[in-house]
Design a protein around this motif. Structure first.
Motif, PDB file in Angstrom:
ATOM      1  N   ASN A 118      -3.566  -0.576  -0.988  1.00 49.61           N
ATOM      2  CA  ASN A 118      -2.587  -0.230   0.034  1.00 49.61           C
ATOM      3  C   ASN A 118      -3.128   0.993   0.786  1.00 49.61           C
ATOM      4  O   ASN A 118      -4.250   1.429   0.548  1.00 49.61           O
ATOM      5  N   SER A 124       8.886  -5.852  -1.725  1.00 52.69           N
ATOM      6  CA  SER A 124       9.060  -4.478  -2.181  1.00 52.69           C
ATOM      7  C   SER A 124      10.453  -4.311  -2.766  1.00 52.69           C
ATOM      8  O   SER A 124      11.347  -5.132  -2.495  1.00 52.69           O
ATOM      9  N   CYS A 148       4.030   1.122  -1.594  1.00 51.76           N
ATOM     10  CA  CYS A 148       4.314   1.571  -0.233  1.00 51.76           C
ATOM     11  C   CYS A 148       4.476   3.083  -0.219  1.00 51.76           C
ATOM     12  O   CYS A 148       5.344   3.626  -0.911  1.00 51.76           O
ATOM     13  N   GLY A 169       9.138   2.025  -4.019  1.00 48.50           N
ATOM     14  CA  GLY A 169       7.865   1.939  -3.336  1.00 48.50           C
ATOM     15  C   GLY A 169       6.725   2.391  -4.227  1.00 48.50           C
ATOM     16  O   GLY A 169       6.552   1.878  -5.336  1.00 48.50           O
ATOM     17  N   THR A 180      12.426  -6.945   1.360  1.00 48.60           N
ATOM     18  CA  THR A 180      13.253  -6.284   0.354  1.00 48.60           C
ATOM     19  C   THR A 180      14.546  -7.071   0.191  1.00 48.60           C
ATOM     20  O   THR A 180      14.876  -7.928   1.022  1.00 48.60           O
ATOM     21  N   LEU A 214       8.895  -0.181   5.772  1.00 46.72           N
ATOM     22  CA  LEU A 214       9.398  -1.473   5.273  1.00 46.72           C
ATOM     23  C   LEU A 214      10.568  -2.031   6.080  1.00 46.72           C
ATOM     24  O   LEU A 214      11.513  -2.591   5.524  1.00 46.72           O
ATOM     25  N   GLY A 234       6.520  -7.237   4.560  1.00 44.01           N
ATOM     26  CA  GLY A 234       7.129  -6.880   3.278  1.00 44.01           C
ATOM     27  C   GLY A 234       8.632  -7.082   3.279  1.00 44.01           C
ATOM     28  O   GLY A 234       9.334  -6.638   4.188  1.00 44.01           O
ATOM     29  N   TYR A 255      13.466  -5.983  -7.331  1.00 43.13           N
ATOM     30  CA  TYR A 255      12.196  -6.722  -7.330  1.00 43.13           C
ATOM     31  C   TYR A 255      12.416  -8.134  -7.865  1.00 43.13           C
ATOM     32  O   TYR A 255      11.966  -9.124  -7.281  1.00 43.13           O
ATOM     33  N   ASN A 309       4.559  -5.512  -4.012  1.00 37.18           N
ATOM     34  CA  ASN A 309       4.076  -4.230  -3.514  1.00 37.18           C
ATOM     35  C   ASN A 309       4.698  -3.089  -4.329  1.00 37.18           C
ATOM     36  O   ASN A 309       5.879  -2.804  -4.197  1.00 37.18           O
TER      37      ASN A 309
END
Lengths: 303, 245
Positions: free
Chosen positions: A193, A102, A131, A138, A48, A73, A46, A109, A128
């Motif tokens: 998830n 994420s 999370c 998340g 970011t 993450l 994942g 995003y 995602n």
């Protein structure tokens, strides 16, 4: 078209098996063990916008038939993923890869997705919104239909590639969130998830995980995944990538009958690093046993 | 890393809580002291990481402490049973940088990987000094085995029931060493870091998911960023670690 092949949002997969994000890193450790090109695809760690160190340890706990994780993450941020990791992936995997993203705001995003969308080797964005192991953003985006839709709209505004939205099981009505994502323009959904969970050490009288809670995965969650994929399949018409506790070819068939077009394999990779090649090898035998001519024809077959 | 099917040749108690497990079977890859294996146990989802104590062409010797349900189950498995083993995990100690007089310091169940290390260093004609620390005399194991390798040995117990009374740091006085290799509980490693200026390598322990670098379950912050204890470690150079934590 082979009898294992499926079509996920316009991209042909040789087979439906996709190692899930978070258990496969960027593929390096597994490429040392087998040829990654046998996979349908894989979903890398994942990503970011900014680098994240993740949570303190312990990040891992065990339970009967599964495990809890609270990695949080950890990743080097999208710029480093594009500069360092994608070129390395290109050396070991020669098919479209799935980019798992994420974020902590709609802008994050969108920015992260736009950057990854521009990479040729990325086939799909897996967004995602589920999370459970971060304290803002998340999962909070994925628990309400409205916020889920807002993320999808923000990402769809910048993405040319198919957008899969990864849903959390930690909701009362997953079909409502799924429908909201579809209405907002999602090209597909991936679920489930991990399930929010906790273990407590009787010796210390404190949670085992430094984060307190973690996400439950492994065979323990397979029936939850089957139920939710089944419910979501009834509610939407976009493709579903099913996952949750898959550890053998029979589990793959079950999730596809529930409605999955492709299947991600998560925690099982950690206990048996060869589980994906084993499943791909087992599939034709299991298909013969259940008189399945081609996998594509059993998608949603339980309805 | 390789996945092996190995047969239990021995699984015997060295102390009431510490067992020696000898596994037999073929393997291909060469191993290094300080590496570990992951054992799959029937009915347990995650594998158990256990450090490598000793090995030859077709045996692995592991020494483990019963600390929970998994290791308790392992302690009751009898010779003849086979185990699914991932072997050759982790980086291991670097023996090229130890100089001629390495000092090895181990506490409790941190001692086993130092045995294989000691054996290798002595085979490289180095003069090895070993400090082994235990809580009490009933918990002592492998002291004779280290002596048999030809290491100079100092023994400490916290309660003074055997060897020098105190902790491993109390036994450092007068030792002229070129390098330190340590393995044991974190408080011991921290105390060692405070007590000596020697360049060194420290082996860490952490709860793991996969054990081979895929899941980031055992990542810790270091001076060089996040490091995976299972893959980038478990052995870290002293200057890489964040000792204030």
């Amino acid at each position: 078209m082979g009898k294992l092949s499926v079509n996920l949002c316009g991209i042909e997969l040789d087979n439906p098996i996709i190692p899930a994000s978070g258990v496969f890193g960027y593929g390096r450790e597994f490429a040392a063990l087998y040829d990654l090109d046998i996979l349908g695809s894989f979903s890398f760690k994942g990503t970011t916008l900014h680098p994240r160190e993740g949570n303190p340890t312990p990040r891992i706990a065990e339970c009967p038939a599964g495990m809890l994780n609270a990695v949080g993450l950890q990743n080097p941020g999208v710029a480093a993923v594009i500069a360092r990791e994608l070129p390395e992936i290109a050396k070991i995997f020669h098919k479209p890869v799935m980019a798992n993203v994420s974020g902590f705001s709609l802008e994050e995003y969108a920015e992260t997705c736009a950057a990854l969308d521009a990479q040729d080797q990325v086939g799909w964005l897996e967004v995602n919104i589920s999370c459970p192991n971060v304290h803002q953003g998340g999962m909070s985006f994925g628990t309400e239909p409205e916020s889920a839709a807002a993320v999808v709209k923000a990402v769809k505004a910048v993405a040319k590639k198919p957008v899969l939205v990864k849903l959390t099981p930690n909701v009362t009505d997953i079909a409502a969130v799924a429908k909201a994502a579809e209405d907002a323009g999602a090209d597909g959904l991936s679920l489930i998830n991990t399930v929010l969970a906790m273990r407590i050490d009787p010796r210390t009288r404190r949670p085992v995980l430094a984060n307190g809670t973690g996400g439950l995965s492994g065979p323990a969650v397979l029936p939850i995944a089957v139920r939710m994929v089944y419910q979501v399949y009834e509610a939407v018409s976009i493709p579903i990538v099913g996952m949750g506790g898959v550890s053998c070819a029979r589990d793959v068939i079950e999730l596809m009958l529930a409605g999955a077009t492709a299947v991600e394999v998560g925690a099982a990779n950690l206990t048996d690093p060869f589980v994906c090649p084993k499943i791909i090898k087992e599939l034709p035998k299991i298909m013969e046993e259940y008189r399945i001519e081609s996998l594509a024809e059993i998608i949603g077959g339980a309805h | 890393m390789e996945q092996l099917r190995l047969v239990i040749a021995e699984n015997s108690a060295l102390t009431p809580w510490v067992y020696r497990l000898v596994l037999e079977g073929e393997r291909k890859e060469t191993l290094r002291p300080g590496q570990f294996v992951e054992l799959a146990l029937p009915g347990r989802f995650l594998r158990r990481p256990i450090s490598l104590c000793d090995w030859d062409a077709n045996h692995l010797t592991l020494i483990y402490k019963v600390v929970g349900q998994g290791t308790d189950q392992l302690s009751r498995m009898r010779p003849g049973h086979s185990l699914d083993v991932l072997a050759g995990l982790g980086n291991g100690y670097d023996t090229a940088c130890t100089g001629a007089h390495p000092l090895l310091v181990g506490g409790g169940v941190g001692i086993p990987p130092l045995y294989g290390l000691c054996k290798q260093l002595i085979s490289e004609n180095k003069e090895v000094t070993v400090i082994l620390g235990f809580n009490t005399k009933d918990e002592i194991f492998y002291v004779n085995e280290f002596e048999a390798l030809g290491a100079r040995l100092r023994l400490t117990t916290a309660d003074g029931s055997a060897g020098q009374k105190g902790f491993v740091t109390d036994a450092l006085a007068g030792i002229e060493a070129s390098h330190l290799c340590a393995c044991g509980p974190m408080p011991m490693l921290r105390a060692l870091n405070r007590a000596t200026d020697l360049p060194g390598q420290f082996s860490l322990e952490e709860r793991m998911g996969c054990g081979f670098g895929a899941c980031m379950g055992c990542s810790i912050p270091t001076r060089e960023g996040q490091k995976r204890v299972c893959k980038d470690g478990p052995v870290f150079r002293r200057e890489v670690l964040l000792w204030e934590n």
